[in-house]
Design an enzyme around this catalytic site. Structure first.
Site, PDB file in Angstrom:
ATOM      1  N   SER A   4      71.328  30.825  10.736  1.00  0.00           N
ATOM      2  CA  SER A   4      72.407  30.085  10.052  1.00  0.00           C
ATOM      3  C   SER A   4      73.512  29.688  11.019  1.00  0.00           C
ATOM      4  O   SER A   4      74.079  30.546  11.696  1.00  0.00           O
ATOM      5  CB  SER A   4      73.073  30.970   8.980  1.00  0.00           C
ATOM      6  OG  SER A   4      72.203  31.220   7.940  1.00  0.00           O
ATOM      7  N   HIS A  34      70.998  25.545   7.804  1.00  0.00           N
ATOM      8  CA  HIS A  34      69.769  25.484   8.596  1.00  0.00           C
ATOM      9  C   HIS A  34      69.340  24.026   8.715  1.00  0.00           C
ATOM     10  O   HIS A  34      69.606  23.221   7.840  1.00  0.00           O
ATOM     11  CB  HIS A  34      68.644  26.277   7.924  1.00  0.00           C
ATOM     12  CG  HIS A  34      68.816  27.757   8.036  1.00  0.00           C
ATOM     13  ND1 HIS A  34      68.084  28.524   8.895  1.00  0.00           N
ATOM     14  CD2 HIS A  34      69.650  28.598   7.411  1.00  0.00           C
ATOM     15  CE1 HIS A  34      68.455  29.784   8.773  1.00  0.00           C
ATOM     16  NE2 HIS A  34      69.399  29.865   7.881  1.00  0.00           N
ATOM     17  N   HIS A  88      63.500  32.384   4.056  1.00  0.00           N
ATOM     18  CA  HIS A  88      63.856  33.787   3.801  1.00  0.00           C
ATOM     19  C   HIS A  88      63.111  34.292   2.578  1.00  0.00           C
ATOM     20  O   HIS A  88      62.875  33.532   1.637  1.00  0.00           O
ATOM     21  CB  HIS A  88      65.356  33.918   3.516  1.00  0.00           C
ATOM     22  CG  HIS A  88      66.228  33.336   4.571  1.00  0.00           C
ATOM     23  ND1 HIS A  88      66.454  31.980   4.686  1.00  0.00           N
ATOM     24  CD2 HIS A  88      66.946  33.915   5.554  1.00  0.00           C
ATOM     25  CE1 HIS A  88      67.273  31.750   5.701  1.00  0.00           C
ATOM     26  NE2 HIS A  88      67.588  32.905   6.251  1.00  0.00           N
ATOM     27  N   TYR A 111      64.289  35.860   0.182  1.00  0.00           N
ATOM     28  CA  TYR A 111      65.077  35.703  -1.044  1.00  0.00           C
ATOM     29  C   TYR A 111      64.962  34.304  -1.657  1.00  0.00           C
ATOM     30  O   TYR A 111      65.365  34.077  -2.788  1.00  0.00           O
ATOM     31  CB  TYR A 111      66.552  36.060  -0.801  1.00  0.00           C
ATOM     32  CG  TYR A 111      67.296  35.198   0.200  1.00  0.00           C
ATOM     33  CD1 TYR A 111      67.635  33.885  -0.090  1.00  0.00           C
ATOM     34  CD2 TYR A 111      67.684  35.704   1.426  1.00  0.00           C
ATOM     35  CE1 TYR A 111      68.319  33.103   0.812  1.00  0.00           C
ATOM     36  CE2 TYR A 111      68.369  34.936   2.335  1.00  0.00           C
ATOM     37  CZ  TYR A 111      68.690  33.623   2.029  1.00  0.00           C
ATOM     38  OH  TYR A 111      69.357  32.848   2.933  1.00  0.00           O
ATOM     39  N   GLU A 112      64.396  33.354  -0.902  1.00  0.00           N
ATOM     40  CA  GLU A 112      64.282  31.999  -1.454  1.00  0.00           C
ATOM     41  C   GLU A 112      63.157  31.897  -2.484  1.00  0.00           C
ATOM     42  O   GLU A 112      63.193  31.040  -3.358  1.00  0.00           O
ATOM     43  CB  GLU A 112      64.029  30.991  -0.340  1.00  0.00           C
ATOM     44  CG  GLU A 112      65.222  30.811   0.589  1.00  0.00           C
ATOM     45  CD  GLU A 112      64.884  29.921   1.764  1.00  0.00           C
ATOM     46  OE1 GLU A 112      64.581  28.741   1.556  1.00  0.00           O
ATOM     47  OE2 GLU A 112      64.897  30.422   2.909  1.00  0.00           O
ATOM     48  N   ALA A 121      72.429  35.413  11.836  1.00  0.00           N
ATOM     49  CA  ALA A 121      73.805  35.806  11.559  1.00  0.00           C
ATOM     50  C   ALA A 121      73.731  37.151  10.846  1.00  0.00           C
ATOM     51  O   ALA A 121      72.835  37.367  10.032  1.00  0.00           O
ATOM     52  CB  ALA A 121      74.477  34.770  10.673  1.00  0.00           C
ATOM     53  N   MET A 165      69.630  39.308   6.355  1.00  0.00           N
ATOM     54  CA  MET A 165      68.616  38.986   5.353  1.00  0.00           C
ATOM     55  C   MET A 165      67.386  38.295   5.955  1.00  0.00           C
ATOM     56  O   MET A 165      66.653  37.608   5.240  1.00  0.00           O
ATOM     57  CB  MET A 165      69.235  38.091   4.276  1.00  0.00           C
ATOM     58  CG  MET A 165      70.455  38.698   3.598  1.00  0.00           C
ATOM     59  SD  MET A 165      71.156  37.562   2.391  1.00  0.00           S
ATOM     60  CE  MET A 165      72.733  38.347   2.056  1.00  0.00           C
ATOM     61  N   SER A 166      67.178  38.446   7.238  1.00  0.00           N
ATOM     62  CA  SER A 166      66.066  37.701   7.857  1.00  0.00           C
ATOM     63  C   SER A 166      65.445  38.511   8.987  1.00  0.00           C
ATOM     64  O   SER A 166      65.588  39.729   9.056  1.00  0.00           O
ATOM     65  CB  SER A 166      66.585  36.365   8.407  1.00  0.00           C
ATOM     66  OG  SER A 166      67.447  36.587   9.513  1.00  0.00           O
ATOM     67  N   ASN A 181      80.716  38.858  10.291  1.00  0.00           N
ATOM     68  CA  ASN A 181      81.658  39.610   9.431  1.00  0.00           C
ATOM     69  C   ASN A 181      81.415  41.102   9.609  1.00  0.00           C
ATOM     70  O   ASN A 181      80.355  41.518  10.067  1.00  0.00           O
ATOM     71  CB  ASN A 181      81.434  39.238   7.958  1.00  0.00           C
ATOM     72  CG  ASN A 181      79.993  39.472   7.517  1.00  0.00           C
ATOM     73  OD1 ASN A 181      79.110  38.645   7.802  1.00  0.00           O
ATOM     74  ND2 ASN A 181      79.745  40.579   6.855  1.00  0.00           N
ATOM     75  N   HIS A 240      78.497  33.198   2.002  1.00  0.00           N
ATOM     76  CA  HIS A 240      77.669  32.352   2.868  1.00  0.00           C
ATOM     77  C   HIS A 240      78.539  31.314   3.572  1.00  0.00           C
ATOM     78  O   HIS A 240      78.299  30.973   4.741  1.00  0.00           O
ATOM     79  CB  HIS A 240      76.563  31.687   2.048  1.00  0.00           C
ATOM     80  CG  HIS A 240      75.572  30.929   2.881  1.00  0.00           C
ATOM     81  ND1 HIS A 240      74.855  31.526   3.906  1.00  0.00           N
ATOM     82  CD2 HIS A 240      75.197  29.636   2.874  1.00  0.00           C
ATOM     83  CE1 HIS A 240      74.075  30.614   4.478  1.00  0.00           C
ATOM     84  NE2 HIS A 240      74.269  29.460   3.874  1.00  0.00           N
TER      85      HIS A 240
HETATM   86  N1  HPA Z   1      74.948  41.059   5.092  1.00  0.00           N
HETATM   87  C1  HPA Z   1      73.745  40.458   5.042  1.00  0.00           C
HETATM   88  N2  HPA Z   1      73.497  39.335   5.670  1.00  0.00           N
HETATM   89  C2  HPA Z   1      74.483  38.773   6.386  1.00  0.00           C
HETATM   90  C3  HPA Z   1      75.740  39.354   6.475  1.00  0.00           C
HETATM   91  C4  HPA Z   1      75.994  40.562   5.784  1.00  0.00           C
HETATM   92  O1  HPA Z   1      77.092  41.148   5.808  1.00  0.00           O
HETATM   93  N3  HPA Z   1      76.494  38.542   7.275  1.00  0.00           N
HETATM   94  C5  HPA Z   1      75.695  37.514   7.642  1.00  0.00           C
HETATM   95  N4  HPA Z   1      74.476  37.645   7.116  1.00  0.00           N
END
Ligand code: HPA
Length: 268
Positions: free
Chosen positions: A29, A59, A81, A83-84, A111, A206-207, A230, A242
Site C-alpha cells: 500500500s 495499490h 489480500h 480479506y478481499e 505497510a 494484513m499481507s 502507525n 486505511h
Molecule cells: N494493523 C494491520 N495492518 C496494518 C496496520 C496495523 O496497525 N498498519 C498498516 N497496516
C-alpha cells in the site's frame, strides 16, 4: 507449475522480451512508486487472466517487467489480500508466473503497524521472521507432498544480510523484527496487540505471510520489508485507518526505494 502460469509467462515474454527475470518485487500500500523507476514494459493485471483484481485503494495492479539498478525484475504493483475474498492463495498464480519467468527470489514490501516502542511511523523494518496469527494457509488443498514446506529460514539469511548492508551503505536505519499476519480487514484490538506482543511480534499487518509461504513452496528465496505507518492499536493516541496508512506509507517509501536499489545494484 500450472499450465496457466506457463501460458501467462509466454504472453509476458511476447510483450516484454525473452530475457529471464532475476527477481520479483511486490509493492505494498502506497509503495507503488518504485514501479515507475523500472525501465520496461507494464502489463495491466486485467490483461493477465487469473491475476487478482487487486481492489484495494493505494495499490496499482500491474506487472512491470524491466531493468532496475541493472537487474531484470518483475514488479507486481498490486497484491490480493485474504480479506478481499477469503482466499489465502490468491497470489499463487502471479508468483508461479514470476517463477516461470526465471525469478530466483522475491522481495516483498508492505505497510504495517509497529508493536515496538522504538520503531516509529516512517521507519522501516526488515522481517527476520513471521508469525501466522491468522491460522490460514495458502497451501491448504495442495495435493502434493511439496505442501510440507520447511519455514525455518523462510526469510533468506543472505538476502537479509545484503539488505542490512544496503541500508548501511545508504546511511539509513533499518530495524529488524518479527511480523505477525492478522487477516483483517478490521484492524486489531488493543488486547490482540498485547497478545501479539507477548507472542513475540514486532509489527502487524494484513499481507505478506501467505506470499512468503507460496514463494517458499515455489523455491523462491524471500525477504520482506515493512514500512511502519502507525503504532499498533492501543499503543498511541494516533488514529488507525486505511487513509492514514496510505498517507503515511510514502514517508518510508523513499528510504525503502533507496535500500532496494542499492540491494539490486549489489546483485549485478
Ligand atoms: N494493523 C494491520 N495492518 C496494518 C496496520 C496495523 O496497525 N498498519 C498498516 N497496516
Amino acid at each position: 507449475m500450472s499450465r496457466n502460469a506457463e501460458d501467462l509467462a509466454a504472453l509476458v515474454r511476447e510483450r516484454a522480451g525473452d530475457a529471464p527475470v532475476r527477481l520479483g518485487l511486490i509493492l505494498g500500500s502506497g509503495l507503488g512508486h518504485l514501479a515507475d523507476a523500472v525501465d520496461g514494459v507494464a502489463i495491466d493485471y486485467t490483461e493477465l487472466p487469473g491475476f487478482p483484481h487487486a481492489g484495494v485503494s493505494g495499490h496499482n495492479p500491474r506487472l512491470v517487467i524491466g531493468t532496475l539498478s541493472g537487474v531484470r525484475v518483475a514488479v507486481l504493483g498490486g497484491r490480493s489480500h485474504y480479506y478481499e475474498h477469503g482466499r489465502a492463495d490468491a497470489m499463487r498464480l502471479p508468483l508461479e508466473v514470476l517463477k516461470a519467468l526465471g525469478a530466483e527470489g522475491l522481495i516483498l514490501t508492505n505497510a504495517a503497524g509497529s508493536l515496538s516502542p522504538e520503531v516509529r511511523p516512517g521507519d522501516l523494518m526488515l522481517l527476520s521472521d513471521h508469525i501466522n496469527f491468522s491460522g490460514l494457509n495458502p497451501l491448504i488443498g495442495e495435493p502434493t507432498d511439496a505442501r510440507f514446506v520447511p519455514m525455518t529460514e523462510a526469510h533468506d539469511p543472505a538476502y537479509r544480510a545484503a539488505l542490512r548492508a544496503a541500508a548501511q551503505e545508504e546511511g539509513l536505519p533499518l530495524a529488524e523484527g518479527v511480523y505477525a499476519w492478522y487477516s483483517g480487514p478490521s484492524f486489531e484490538t488493543p488486547a490482540e496487540i498485547r497478545a501479539i506482543r507477548i507472542l513475540g511480534g514486532d509489527a502487524v499487518g494484513m499481507s505478506t505471510v501467505p506470499e512468503v509461504i507460496l514463494a517458499r513452496f515455489l523455491g523462491l528465496r524471500v525477504a520482506a520489508i515493512s514500512t511502519i505507518t502507525n503504532m499498533a492499536a492501543g499503543m498511541s493516541d494516533e488514529n488507525i485507518s486505511h487513509e492514514h496508512t496510505k498517507a503515511m506509507a510514502p514517508l518510508g517509501a523513499v528510504k525503502l526505494e533507496r535500500i532496494l536499489m542499492r540491494f539490486l545494484g549489489g546483485l549485478v
